[in-house]
Write a protein that holds these residues in place. Structure first.
Motif, PDB file in Angstrom:
ATOM      1  N   SER A 135       0.720  -1.261   0.034  1.00 62.59           N
ATOM      2  CA  SER A 135      -0.035   0.085  -0.138  1.00 62.59           C
ATOM      3  C   SER A 135       0.885   1.131  -0.024  1.00 62.59           C
ATOM      4  N   ASN A 136       2.046   1.404   0.460  1.00 60.69           N
ATOM      5  CA  ASN A 136       2.886   2.517   0.529  1.00 60.69           C
ATOM      6  C   ASN A 136       3.378   2.810  -0.976  1.00 60.69           C
ATOM      7  N   MET A 137       3.326   1.884  -1.598  1.00 59.02           N
ATOM      8  CA  MET A 137       3.816   2.340  -3.152  1.00 59.02           C
ATOM      9  C   MET A 137       2.592   2.278  -4.060  1.00 59.02           C
ATOM     10  N   LYS A 138       1.493   1.585  -3.535  1.00 60.13           N
ATOM     11  CA  LYS A 138       0.237   1.272  -4.337  1.00 60.13           C
ATOM     12  C   LYS A 138       0.837   0.553  -5.509  1.00 60.13           C
ATOM     13  N   LYS A 139       1.278  -0.548  -5.334  1.00 57.82           N
ATOM     14  CA  LYS A 139       1.788  -1.567  -6.342  1.00 57.82           C
ATOM     15  C   LYS A 139       1.686  -2.980  -5.808  1.00 57.82           C
ATOM     16  N   TRP A 140       1.894  -3.763  -6.559  1.00 58.82           N
ATOM     17  CA  TRP A 140       1.864  -5.410  -6.270  1.00 58.82           C
ATOM     18  C   TRP A 140       3.405  -5.664  -5.887  1.00 58.82           C
ATOM     19  N   ARG A 141       3.928  -6.240  -4.907  1.00 58.49           N
ATOM     20  CA  ARG A 141       5.135  -6.677  -4.695  1.00 58.49           C
ATOM     21  C   ARG A 141       5.168  -8.285  -4.963  1.00 58.49           C
ATOM     22  N   ALA A 142       6.275  -8.680  -5.490  1.00 56.51           N
ATOM     23  CA  ALA A 142       6.549 -10.070  -5.782  1.00 56.51           C
ATOM     24  C   ALA A 142       7.878 -10.459  -5.044  1.00 56.51           C
TER      25      ALA A 142
END
Length: 182
Positions: A135-142
């Motif tokens: 949520s901090n970057m508003k991206k999906w982390r793999a």
């Protein structure tokens, strides 16, 4: 004096690597293998008929049943049936289907290898293993874990791209034990 039946019911589940609680010859006296399942050839209970399948699917999705007053998972008995040895490690289902007990679908694995072949966690925002919403970057982390250490694979706009990144790395690191997302 201790009642032997009470002791049998209070015994813990057989630990991985423990001595076989039943022999291959005794197993083959009562059950036969056909098409990924065990069938009774010499039932021990009046309610069980010759030719009837051993056990039923339990709450965890494995086939289990009783033989000589002990509960056994069918896949562990099938391993004993074919190898003559009680499994010293985890008996894993290669395709992840817990009641697919064909001998070609079974293999011995370590706990870590078994985790590589597990499903994605439920209760998370992502439908894919190794993918979380950051949520901090508003991206999906793999990311994945290897030898107890996390490996960061990057941040992605698209959840599917993150899942692909996980799959590509997991194939290299976990090899044949990888359960792919896509």
């Amino acid at each position: 004096m201790i009642n032997a039946r009470l002791v049998a019911y209070t015994q813990p589940t057989i630990a991985v690597g423990a001595k076989a609680p039943i022999s291959q010859s005794l197993l083959k006296e009562h059950l036969e293998y056909r098409d990924g399942h065990l069938y009774w050839i010499r039932p021990r209970a009046k309610c069980v008929k010759v030719g009837q399948k051993f056990g039923c699917i339990n709450k965890d999705g494995y086939v289990s049943g009783r033989l000589y007053s002990k509960t056994y998972d069918e896949h562990k008995l099938i391993w004993l049936y074919f190898t003559g040895e009680w499994a010293t490690m985890i008996v894993d289902h290669k395709n992840g289907i817990r009641n697919d007990n064909r001998i070609g679908n079974l293999r011995l694995v370590t706990r870590q290898q078994n985790r590589f072949n597990s499903k994605a966690n439920t209760g998370t925002k992502s439908n894919y293993k190794g993918v979380t919403w950051y949520s901090n970057m508003k991206k999906w982390r793999a990311r994945l874990t290897h030898n107890g250490k996390p490996i960061h694979l990057g941040y992605y706009e698209c959840e599917v791209e993150a899942a692909e990144a996980y799959d590509n790395c997991a194939n290299k690191v976990h090899k044949e034990f990888t359960r792919k997302n896509l």
